[in-house]
Scaffold this motif. Structure first.
Motif, mmCIF file in Angstrom:
data_model
loop_
_atom_site.group_PDB
_atom_site.id
_atom_site.type_symbol
_atom_site.label_atom_id
_atom_site.label_comp_id
_atom_site.label_asym_id
_atom_site.label_seq_id
_atom_site.Cartn_x
_atom_site.Cartn_y
_atom_site.Cartn_z
ATOM 1 N N LEU A 1 2.643 14.088 4.627
ATOM 2 C CA LEU A 1 1.676 14.546 3.621
ATOM 3 C C LEU A 1 2.326 14.904 2.286
ATOM 4 O O LEU A 1 1.670 15.406 1.384
ATOM 5 N N HIS A 2 3.640 14.621 2.128
ATOM 6 C CA HIS A 2 4.368 15.227 1.009
ATOM 7 C C HIS A 2 3.878 14.826 -0.380
ATOM 8 O O HIS A 2 4.068 15.562 -1.339
ATOM 9 N N ASP A 3 3.242 13.680 -0.510
ATOM 10 C CA ASP A 3 2.786 13.257 -1.840
ATOM 11 C C ASP A 3 1.285 13.462 -2.051
ATOM 12 O O ASP A 3 0.757 13.085 -3.100
ATOM 13 N N THR A 4 0.608 14.053 -1.077
ATOM 14 C CA THR A 4 -0.854 14.114 -1.182
ATOM 15 C C THR A 4 -1.343 15.113 -2.229
ATOM 16 O O THR A 4 -2.265 14.827 -2.978
ATOM 17 N N ALA B 1 14.764 12.982 2.443
ATOM 18 C CA ALA B 1 14.196 11.814 3.128
ATOM 19 C C ALA B 1 13.377 10.992 2.132
ATOM 20 O O ALA B 1 13.454 9.758 2.104
ATOM 21 N N ASP B 2 12.617 11.692 1.298
ATOM 22 C CA ASP B 2 11.793 11.061 0.256
ATOM 23 C C ASP B 2 12.695 10.249 -0.687
ATOM 24 O O ASP B 2 12.464 9.079 -0.961
ATOM 25 N N ARG B 3 13.784 10.876 -1.139
ATOM 26 C CA ARG B 3 14.699 10.219 -2.058
ATOM 27 C C ARG B 3 15.404 9.022 -1.404
ATOM 28 O O ARG B 3 15.602 7.993 -2.018
ATOM 29 N N PRO C 1 0.845 -1.201 0.000
ATOM 30 C CA PRO C 1 0.000 0.000 0.000
ATOM 31 C C PRO C 1 0.881 1.252 0.000
ATOM 32 O O PRO C 1 1.942 1.270 0.625
ATOM 33 N N TYR C 2 0.448 2.295 -0.692
ATOM 34 C CA TYR C 2 1.276 3.485 -0.862
ATOM 35 C C TYR C 2 1.692 4.124 0.460
ATOM 36 O O TYR C 2 2.796 4.663 0.592
ATOM 37 N N ILE C 3 0.814 4.023 1.462
ATOM 38 C CA ILE C 3 1.057 4.703 2.742
ATOM 39 C C ILE C 3 2.395 4.300 3.377
ATOM 40 O O ILE C 3 2.992 5.043 4.151
ATOM 41 N N ILE C 4 2.889 3.110 2.995
ATOM 42 C CA ILE C 4 4.206 2.659 3.467
ATOM 43 C C ILE C 4 5.258 3.742 3.244
ATOM 44 O O ILE C 4 6.120 3.971 4.081
ATOM 45 N N HIS C 5 5.192 4.401 2.079
ATOM 46 C CA HIS C 5 6.206 5.381 1.704
ATOM 47 C C HIS C 5 6.183 6.639 2.595
ATOM 48 O O HIS C 5 7.192 6.966 3.219
ATOM 49 N N PRO C 6 5.032 7.324 2.709
ATOM 50 C CA PRO C 6 5.015 8.483 3.624
ATOM 51 C C PRO C 6 5.378 8.110 5.061
ATOM 52 O O PRO C 6 6.010 8.907 5.758
HETATM 53 MN MN MN Z 1 7.463 10.611 -2.209
#
Ligand code: MN
Length: 491
Positions: free
Chosen positions: A57-60, A129-131, A30-35
């Motif tokens: 919330l960075h990808d929302t 952090a995202d990268r 599930p995508y939520i793993i990433h945030p």
């Molecule tokens: Mn991201």
């Protein structure tokens, strides 16, 4: 780090979970793993609550129906500002070509863009952090995408981490990425490091004990540990030293962390009384910190059994800063850059990082439509480099001292080979004129022009020299076999 999330953080997780409902990552999770992973990284870095919430919330905004207004209402101005910044950054990046298609020298533009858009340094930290999480999970992507992201990480994100003195992040990113960019070389060097460490293991234990005993005798409190050299930094160093491993003196390094600066220098003295220091290998980054704020004393010694060992001596604060860089200063001060930045306060950043603020303020002025004198803009980030522009506005960066022919060959060897003249800032100029920061350079060419050997005198960069010699050699072989090629002028 707190054991329990605040109510605001819990709420942000809930909002993100709902927004990303039904989305999946390439790994199938599930995508939520990433945030959530980004949240965890930012917590480990000791970032403030607003940054952590913005990370969640960075990808929302980009990927879900949630709007910036929703975020502002629920989490306040500061979080909205950060999420907006991260979104703008990735939109800008999407608009850019694949980094491979850029000239090697314009790749810095991306870094520059990131900094200019990162109104608040925390935006860049969230992006890092995202990268980092995307790199850690890179194996799920198709090979071409892996390579693309890995390259970009090596060329943009790891240097950015270095500029912010986030040493631990830089090492992890660089090695994760390098593994994808050049798997064979990675394996090879990784094995080499392991082999080297193994052979030095026993002697290192011995050294640790000798140094430890001596420090105890002087009643100096210390921690000593081995530091592992990153594969990528070894790769880069070897390239600099003609692949000669015997010229790499910091393959084995011990790190000693002491209480204060006085103890750092005492420790240096003790080490030098035990082992023979190598000439020219003592670096005092405590007295003169590196540009990114890094502080430490380095010395390389030769032990009794002929091992070459580098020591790095520093205080706890210096160590913390070297590992976590700018993020560490948030940990200590919990500064909120946005508010201070808006109030025009900049003194909370260490002096050596003021270039960030400078660049940001200039970017803000440009956005507000104010006139900015680009020549006055101090690009400390790119010390020793100048930025010049093509008439179309493409930015080319060159080393200080570069001449019009360097610029021409940078654009393309076809252009370089056919130069008949140059206009600098709209005025005819000559090929001996050194380019300056902010110059707009227009190269005039003619099909009938051929490269001249005398041009070698009007070239500064090895890149252009190489291209010119290549053409000269070709021409002389095909047309005028007897024409001598002058020796390469040494700088
Ligand atoms: Mn991201």
């Amino acid at each position: 780090m707190k054991d329990k999330d605040s109510a605001r953080i819990e709420r942000a997780v809930e909002v993100a979970r709902e927004a990303h409902e039904g989305q999946f990552r390439k790994t199938g999770e599930p995508y939520i793993i990433h945030p959530l992973a980004v949240k965890k990284i930012l917590e480990e870095w000791g970032m403030d609550e607003d940054t952590i919430i913005a990370g969640i919330l960075h990808d929302t905004i980009e990927d879900t129906p949630l709007t910036l207004e929703d975020i502002r209402k629920e989490f306040g101005e500061s979080v909205a500002f950060l999420v907006d910044g991260v979104t703008k950054l990735s939109t800008a990046r999407n608009g850019m070509r694949d980094i491979d298609t850029y000239l090697p020298e314009t790749k810095d533009n991306f870094l520059r863009l990131m900094i200019a858009l990162g109104d608040d340094i925390r935006v860049l930290i969230i992006k890092l952090a995202d990268r980092l999480h995307n790199l850690r999970t890179l194996s799920a992507l198709p090979p071409e995408k892996q390579k693309k992201i890995a390259k970009e990480s090596l060329e943009v994100f790891a240097p950015l981490a270095d500029r912010l003195n986030m040493g631990r992040l830089r090492v992890e990113m660089a090695d994760l990425a390098f593994k994808y960019v050049d798997p064979k070389r990675f394996e090879e060097l990784n094995n080499l490091i392991e082999k080297y460490n193994k052979s030095a293991e026993r002697s290192l234990k011995q050294i640790e004990k000798e140094v430890g005993d001596a420090l105890k005798k002087e009643k100096i409190k210390f921690e000593i540990s081995g530091r592992v050299k990153s594969v990528y930094s070894l790769h880069k160093k070897l390239a600099k030293h003609n692949q000669n491993i015997n010229e790499i003196y910091d393959l084995t390094a011990l790190r000693i962390i002491v209480d204060d600066v006085t103890d750092c220098y005492l420790t240096l003295g003790i080490i030098h009384s035990l082992y023979r220091p190598m000439a020219g290998r003592i670096k005092d980054y405590i007295a003169t910190p590196k540009q990114n704020g890094y502080q430490s004393i380095h010395t390389t010694v030769i032990t009794k059994d002929k091992h070459v060992v580098e020591f790095q001596i520093r205080t706890k604060e210096m160590h913390e800063y070297a590992e976590r860089g700018l993020a560490a200063s948030f940990y200590y001060n919990e500064q909120k850059l946005t508010e201070n930045y808006k109030k025009g306060k900049i003194e909370h950043l260490p002096t050596n990082l003021l270039w960030i603020t400078e660049l940001q303020m200039t970017a803000a002025r440009l956005r507000e439509g104010k006139k900015v004198d680009l020549k006055k803009l101090k690009l400390n980030l790119f010390a020793d480099k100048i930025f010049v522009y093509t008439p179309k506005g493409d930015i080319i960066d060159l080393p200080k001292g570069a001449l019009p022919l360097d610029f021409a060959y940078r654009l393309h060897s076809e252009i370089g080979d056919h130069v008949v003249g140059v206009k600098i800032n709209g005025k005819m100029s000559n090929l001996n004129k050194k380019l300056e920061q902010g110059d707009i350079v227009e190269i005039l060419t003619s099909k009938n022009q051929t490269p001249k050997t005398s041009w070698l005198e009007k070239i500064f960069t090895p890149h252009a020299r190489h291209k010119l010699l290549h053409t000269l050699n070709d021409t002389s072989r095909n047309n005028t076999p007897d024409r001598p090629i002058p020796p390469v002028r040494k700088k």
